[in-house]
Motif scaffolding. Structure first.
Motif, mmCIF file in Angstrom:
data_model
loop_
_atom_site.group_PDB
_atom_site.id
_atom_site.type_symbol
_atom_site.label_atom_id
_atom_site.label_comp_id
_atom_site.label_asym_id
_atom_site.label_seq_id
_atom_site.Cartn_x
_atom_site.Cartn_y
_atom_site.Cartn_z
ATOM 1 N N GLY A 1 35.277 17.312 -27.786
ATOM 2 C CA GLY A 1 35.913 18.775 -27.947
ATOM 3 C C GLY A 1 34.803 19.872 -27.489
ATOM 4 O O GLY A 1 33.634 19.661 -27.992
ATOM 5 N N ILE A 2 34.905 20.829 -26.441
ATOM 6 C CA ILE A 2 34.132 21.697 -26.185
ATOM 7 C C ILE A 2 34.543 23.053 -26.310
ATOM 8 O O ILE A 2 35.496 23.338 -25.708
ATOM 9 C CB ILE A 2 33.482 21.525 -24.366
ATOM 10 N N ASN A 3 33.765 23.709 -27.266
ATOM 11 C CA ASN A 3 34.382 25.197 -27.498
ATOM 12 C C ASN A 3 33.194 26.229 -26.949
ATOM 13 O O ASN A 3 32.043 26.259 -27.450
ATOM 14 C CB ASN A 3 34.276 25.234 -29.105
ATOM 15 N N LEU A 4 33.652 26.940 -26.100
ATOM 16 C CA LEU A 4 32.849 28.013 -25.496
ATOM 17 C C LEU A 4 32.446 29.050 -26.310
ATOM 18 O O LEU A 4 33.458 29.978 -26.196
ATOM 19 C CB LEU A 4 33.365 28.256 -24.001
ATOM 20 N N SER A 5 31.606 29.263 -27.292
ATOM 21 C CA SER A 5 31.428 29.956 -28.063
ATOM 22 C C SER A 5 30.971 31.259 -27.541
ATOM 23 O O SER A 5 31.128 32.504 -27.824
ATOM 24 C CB SER A 5 30.654 29.621 -29.202
ATOM 25 N N GLY A 6 30.106 31.062 -26.573
ATOM 26 C CA GLY A 6 29.593 32.305 -25.793
ATOM 27 C C GLY A 6 30.474 32.787 -24.581
ATOM 28 O O GLY A 6 31.600 32.255 -24.305
ATOM 29 N N ARG A 7 30.126 33.618 -23.760
ATOM 30 C CA ARG A 7 30.867 34.173 -22.394
ATOM 31 C C ARG A 7 30.978 33.029 -21.498
ATOM 32 O O ARG A 7 29.834 32.641 -20.968
ATOM 33 C CB ARG A 7 30.262 35.373 -22.038
ATOM 34 N N PRO A 8 32.003 32.585 -20.989
ATOM 35 C CA PRO A 8 32.075 31.735 -19.755
ATOM 36 C C PRO A 8 31.288 32.109 -18.553
ATOM 37 O O PRO A 8 31.488 33.255 -18.315
ATOM 38 C CB PRO A 8 33.540 31.414 -19.666
ATOM 39 N N LYS A 9 30.896 31.183 -17.839
ATOM 40 C CA LYS A 9 30.118 31.623 -16.540
ATOM 41 C C LYS A 9 31.362 32.376 -15.530
ATOM 42 O O LYS A 9 32.555 32.058 -15.554
ATOM 43 C CB LYS A 9 29.740 30.437 -15.706
ATOM 44 N N ASP A 10 30.875 33.246 -14.986
ATOM 45 C CA ASP A 10 31.684 34.138 -13.950
ATOM 46 C C ASP A 10 31.787 33.163 -12.667
ATOM 47 O O ASP A 10 31.415 32.072 -12.472
ATOM 48 C CB ASP A 10 30.928 35.383 -13.448
ATOM 49 N N VAL A 11 33.040 33.459 -11.873
ATOM 50 C CA VAL A 11 33.015 32.782 -10.635
ATOM 51 C C VAL A 11 32.771 33.697 -9.638
ATOM 52 O O VAL A 11 32.874 34.948 -9.407
ATOM 53 C CB VAL A 11 34.838 32.715 -10.395
ATOM 54 N N VAL A 12 31.819 33.125 -8.750
ATOM 55 C CA VAL A 12 31.197 33.568 -7.600
ATOM 56 C C VAL A 12 32.095 33.270 -6.344
ATOM 57 O O VAL A 12 32.385 32.378 -5.739
ATOM 58 C CB VAL A 12 29.741 33.021 -7.155
ATOM 59 N N MET A 13 32.712 34.518 -5.980
ATOM 60 C CA MET A 13 33.291 34.707 -4.695
ATOM 61 C C MET A 13 32.519 34.995 -3.573
ATOM 62 O O MET A 13 31.892 36.180 -3.592
ATOM 63 C CB MET A 13 34.514 35.526 -4.745
ATOM 64 N N THR A 14 32.374 34.254 -2.536
ATOM 65 C CA THR A 14 31.503 34.223 -1.294
ATOM 66 C C THR A 14 32.305 34.451 -0.068
ATOM 67 O O THR A 14 33.118 33.472 0.229
ATOM 68 C CB THR A 14 30.298 33.221 -1.197
ATOM 69 N N GLN A 15 32.513 35.494 0.642
ATOM 70 C CA GLN A 15 33.030 35.587 1.991
ATOM 71 C C GLN A 15 32.039 35.695 3.123
ATOM 72 O O GLN A 15 31.092 36.436 3.266
ATOM 73 C CB GLN A 15 33.977 36.734 1.702
ATOM 74 N N LEU A 16 32.245 34.864 4.433
ATOM 75 C CA LEU A 16 31.507 34.957 5.435
ATOM 76 C C LEU A 16 32.499 35.458 6.504
ATOM 77 O O LEU A 16 33.511 34.813 6.594
ATOM 78 C CB LEU A 16 30.778 33.599 5.687
ATOM 79 N N GLN A 17 32.150 36.519 7.361
ATOM 80 C CA GLN A 17 32.631 37.100 8.517
ATOM 81 C C GLN A 17 31.867 36.727 9.833
ATOM 82 O O GLN A 17 30.523 37.154 9.744
ATOM 83 C CB GLN A 17 32.930 38.242 8.397
ATOM 84 N N VAL A 18 32.495 36.182 10.797
ATOM 85 C CA VAL A 18 31.721 35.933 12.021
ATOM 86 C C VAL A 18 32.583 36.548 13.208
ATOM 87 O O VAL A 18 33.723 36.322 13.010
ATOM 88 C CB VAL A 18 31.246 34.387 12.050
#
Length: 199
Positions: free
Chosen positions: A127-144
């Motif tokens: 069991g893993i209890n995330l007692s602290g704030r979970p990591k954010d999701v990084v969204m990366t967008q590339l335009q060409v």
């Protein structure tokens, strides 16, 4: 003895699968007719690029490398006028994740059991209890956007988007730039107007 061998092996396989997982990239391309497939091309920063700065070089280098793979060549000399220009823009944003409806961190659990023949059953739970704030999701967008230098006509353009957990290798600019550029420009020019997922 059998139980001692099977359990660590099963755990190792599941953990290695998680460690090597690479997030897919969503790609959309647009072009008219049969766009250029060769000629000299210079990579430049897209006007009003929201994330201008040193990080741009990482994305520009990745795009230039992929353009060369599909048949384009860089100008013969620095500052020389190229046949085409590839305008590059990118954006990185962060989205909180991992919280339930009540605002508390979500608990993640993994369980398993092994038993056979005359051996008594054995159960294992992690069991893993995330007692602290979970990591954010990084969204990366590339335009060409590829334009003909002579008249600034847009011949091809595309967008690639990926998401990765903050702090993971896939969220690092170098790896993200290479993955996005490869997914977007690989198979150039691609089917116009269709959004695909590249794994």
């Amino acid at each position: 003895m059998m139980k001692q061998i099977l359990l660590p092996a099963a755990l190792a396989l599941s953990l290695s699968a998680c460690a090597t997982a690479v997030p897919p990239v969503e790609v959309t391309r647009f072009h008219v007719g049969d766009p250029a497939r060769s000629g000299t091309i210079a990579v430049e920063e897209m006007p009003d690029n929201p994330d201008a700065g040193l990080e741009f070089r990482t994305y520009a280098a990745a795009v230039e490398q992929e353009l060369q793979r599909v048949g384009f060549t860089p100008p013969a000399a620095a500052g020389a006028r190229s046949d085409y220009v590839a305008l590059v823009g990118f954006r990185r944003s962060f989205r909180p994740t991992g919280y339930g409806d009540d605002g508390r961190p979500v608990s993640v659990g993994v369980g398993g059991g092994v038993g056979s023949g005359g051996f008594s059953g054995m159960g294992v739970g992690i069991g893993i209890n995330l007692s602290g704030r979970p990591k954010d999701v990084v969204m990366t967008q590339l335009q060409v956007q590829i334009r003909r230098r002579a008249d600034s006509a847009t011949l091809w353009e595309g967008r690639a988007v990926s998401q990765a957990r903050e702090g993971t290798p896939a969220a690092q600019p170098g790896l993200a730039a290479q993955k996005l550029a490869s997914a977007l420009i690989g198979g150039y020019p691609g089917e116009s107007g269709r959004t695909i997922t590249v794994k």
